[in-house]
Design a protein around this motif. Structure first.
Motif, PDB file in Angstrom:
ATOM      1  N   UNK A 296       0.846  -1.203   0.000  1.00 25.08           N
ATOM      2  CA  UNK A 296       0.000   0.000   0.000  1.00 25.08           C
ATOM      3  C   UNK A 296       0.875   1.245   0.000  1.00 25.08           C
ATOM      4  N   UNK A 297       0.368   2.321  -0.583  1.00 26.57           N
ATOM      5  CA  UNK A 297       1.046   3.607  -0.445  1.00 26.57           C
ATOM      6  C   UNK A 297       0.862   4.101   0.991  1.00 26.57           C
ATOM      7  N   UNK A 298       1.883   4.784   1.509  1.00 32.20           N
ATOM      8  CA  UNK A 298       1.913   5.136   2.939  1.00 32.20           C
ATOM      9  C   UNK A 298       0.731   5.988   3.411  1.00 32.20           C
ATOM     10  N   UNK A 299       0.395   7.021   2.670  1.00 30.01           N
ATOM     11  CA  UNK A 299      -0.635   7.950   3.161  1.00 30.01           C
ATOM     12  C   UNK A 299      -1.999   7.262   3.159  1.00 30.01           C
TER      13      UNK A 299
END
Lengths: 214, 468
Positions: A112-115
């Protein structure tokens, strides 16, 4: 926030990598000042064949029958299965709100992307990272469209299939605790208000320009 | 004891307290706020009866939705109007500083923060916008947050965070003639991929980064998020300090001297250890053009469109096929054969004075090609616009056939009226080439300002160094 409880849900396979938040909820819907009502516009550009604008009657739009969310086999799905780097791009929390408003409670992907990952926890949406091989096998089964469901057990950190397969996932203990209890983390942080004030006093002595008013 | 990285130093100086599992309360010095990701956060404060912890940390500005023409007539889009008025009301009600739409200091949040000196070395900077990584160019720890975190910072001045890992991207040696910060960062993304920086804070170093102006360093850090890293940063040096001296919100007098003395330490120690190091030879970087629907789908302008049949990984091959279909391109097609419909020079990546000068120097004395339906320049702030006009850049753009607009995010994400129609192809100096980003069905190619200007003049992508 509602406490996150164990549930069994139908799996919706979205077989593409790098699904970005612009795709999850296109920009024209970000003009809303509310947190709710984004579900009908989840994956708007892929889900409908005609261009969408806020305020339209989405029941009257032309749907794309080839898109997975529109296939009869996946109606009522609560678990979204994705590929690597899910949720990349913009920080818009509207992407998470669109998923939860639609009824998604967990997203399973290799990464997943962090944000996006952070935003999910703030809204009771559980992002579950499994290995590429595990995700591959889940796609093979979910793609059949025969009602493949999974049980999500956050307490045990397990994803279980009806035929006995168990997939273990990792999660930060603090995040797990907050999700299970449905805690408001602002209230938790404010319990440490004295620590924050002590930090400020120390920091102001060191670097007073950080406390200037303009 | 091993040395510390710049990120280690910034992190340690902001930890208020830490849980056993490493979750920390991180203190936030500067909170930038815009109209799109804040209304639900202010509503949350009201519902819980909470106030803003530190008013002086907040600088608010409307940028995503603002019109770039006829601003004096107000906003015609009723939904956007409500969102901007909501920001105005929230700032009034909570006593926060806002540069409203009619203020010359208004502009893109990531342009005005540095321009005002509201972004300083050693700060933690957050904003409900992923391109907050831009501010890391000043030796600050800056990253995007979601709306729940915006509310959390407003209420507590802190964020709940776990420390990221350290990555050094060192761009060694000297970049070739005409190679800009945009080409460098696109080449970095080509190398590490859009998820290569996930979980890391990236420090950009090496001679080629040191040689960049602050504008160039902001362009590089801006796109750290396109490489998956929430935060990008560059160590402090004379370039940083010279840029900040005399800015309205920067310290002055004795405080300035004290601040500079502290800021000099905002570099990674010589013996600091990074979890990952990527080295890139600056002299090998060419002028870049993206061809697909992810920033990692990028190639030198001299290259041809890739063939999905040559990709072994089936998920990647499928991604290429889907991108070519969306972009209306054929495998093997030369990038210089791609015709362009619209040109957009602007965005938090490339709308600063140096960007406008670079584009103007290509455009000067030339005309926009006949096949270009629209070429527009959207300065990053009212002050950038004024400076450009003082330098006569607006006259150069207008004479060539460009439109000269008011500041805002504009066609980077097309929340206002500036957008692509389905199938239209754009040479854009922005940061994302996602499907539908600049308008549903629109096709975006990311390039530097000079390359966008050259595309406008030639009507197709060209090596700007060959524009005669």
């Amino acid at each position: 926030m509602q406490p996150f409880s164990k549930f069994t849900g139908l799996v919706i396979p979205l077989d593409r990598a790098n699904v970005d938040t612009d795709a999850i909820i296109p920009k024209q819907y970000l003009k809303s000042i509310k947190r709710t009502g984004f579900g009908p516009n989840l994956f708007d550009d892929w889900r409908y064949l005609d261009p969408g604008e806020p305020g339209m009657d989405h029941g009257k739009r032309r749907i794309n029958p080839d898109f997975v969310l529109n296939k009869p086999a996946y109606q009522g799905g609560e678990i979204l299965l994705g590929r690597e780097n899910f949720g990349c791009g913009s920080s818009r929390e509207h992407a998470v709100w669109a998923l939860t408003d639609y009824g998604i409670r967990a997203v399973i992907a290799p990464s997943f992307a962090d944000i996006f990952y952070n935003n999910s926890f703030k809204n009771g949406l559980l992002p579950i990272a499994l290995s590429e091989a595990e995700v591959d096998s889940l796609f093979t089964r979910a793609n059949k469209g025969d009602g493949f469901s999974l049980e999500i057990d956050l307490e045990a950190q397990q994803v279980r299939s009806g035929d006995g397969d168990v997939y273990r996932f990792e999660i930060d203990p603090f995040r797990k605790y907050c999700l299970l209890e449905g805690l408001d983390d602002i209230a938790l942080t404010l319990q440490h208000a004295d620590d924050i004030r002590a930090y400020e006093a120390r920091r102001q002595a060191e670097a007073p320009w950080l406390f200037a008013t303009h | 004891m091993t040395g510390k990285t710049l990120y280690d130093k910034l992190w340690e100086s902001h930890v208020v307290r830490e849980e056993d599992d490493g979750t920390a309360l991180l203190y936030i010095d500067r909170h930038l706020v815009h109209e799109v990701t804040s209304p639900q956060a202010f509503e949350g404060l009201r519902l819980a009866g909470r106030d803003v912890w530190k008013r002086s940390s907040v600088l608010a500005v409307p940028d995503h939705n603002v019109p770039t023409t006829h601003r004096e007539a107000g906003i015609t889009d009723p939904v956007a109007k409500i969102q901007i008025e909501t920001l105005d009301e929230n700032c009034r009600a909570f006593g926060l500083t806002e540069f409203t739409m009619d203020d010359i200091r208004q502009g893109i949040v990531h342009v005005i923060g540095p321009e005002q000196g509201a972004t300083l070395p050693g700060m933690t900077v957050v904003c409900g916008d992923s391109h907050t990584s831009t501010h890391g160019a000043f030796g600050a720890l800056a990253h995007g947050i979601g709306t729940s975190e915006v509310e959390h910072v407003l209420a507590t001045q802190c964020l709940l965070q776990k420390k990221m890992k350290n990555m050094l991207v060192s761009v060694d040696g000297e970049a070739g003639p005409g190679v800009t910060a945009k080409d460098i960062v696109l080449a970095i993304i080509a190398e590490i991929g859009t998820a290569g920086g996930t979980g890391y804070a990236i420090e950009f170093g090496g001679d080629a980064i040191r040689a960049l102006s602050m504008e160039g360093r902001m362009t590089v850090c801006n796109m750290a998020i396109e490489a998956g890293a929430r935060a990008g940063m560059v160590a402090v040096d004379d370039v940083t300090i010279d840029y900040l001296r005399g800015r309205p919100w920067a310290p002055a007098g004795d405080l300035w001297e004290r601040a500079v003395a502290q800021w000099r330490d905002l570099v990674s120690d010589a013996d600091a250890v990074f979890d990952k190091v990527v080295r890139i030879d600056a002299s090998a970087i060419e002028l870049q053009v993206t061809w697909g629907t992810s920033p990692e789908m990028v190639l030198p302008v001299s290259a041809s469109i890739p063939d999905p049949a040559a990709e072994a990984d089936p998920v990647k091959a499928d991604g290429i096929r889907r991108a070519l279909d969306y972009m209306g391109l054929e495998a093997g097609q030369a990038i210089t054969d791609i015709m362009v419909d619209k040109v957009f020079i602007g965005s938090c990546t490339n709308s600063r004075i140096e960007d406008l000068r670079a584009a103007a120097s290509v455009v000067e004395g030339r005309k926009v090609a006949d096949n270009i339906k629209l070429a527009m320049v959207v300065p990053g702030s009212g002050l950038v616009k004024k400076q450009a006009e003082d330098e006569g850049l607006d006259a150069i753009f207008r004479a060539a056939g460009f439109e000269w607009r008011d500041s805002g995010c504009s066609m980077c994400l097309a929340m206002n009226a500036d957008r692509l129609e389905p199938g239209e192809r754009c040479a854009s100096t922005s940061n994302r080439n996602f499907e539908g980003r600049q308008g549903q069905g629109g096709r975006t190619h990311l390039v530097s300002p000079a390359m966008a200007a050259a595309a406008a003049i030639e009507g197709r992508f060209v090596d700007v160094r060959n524009v005669s």
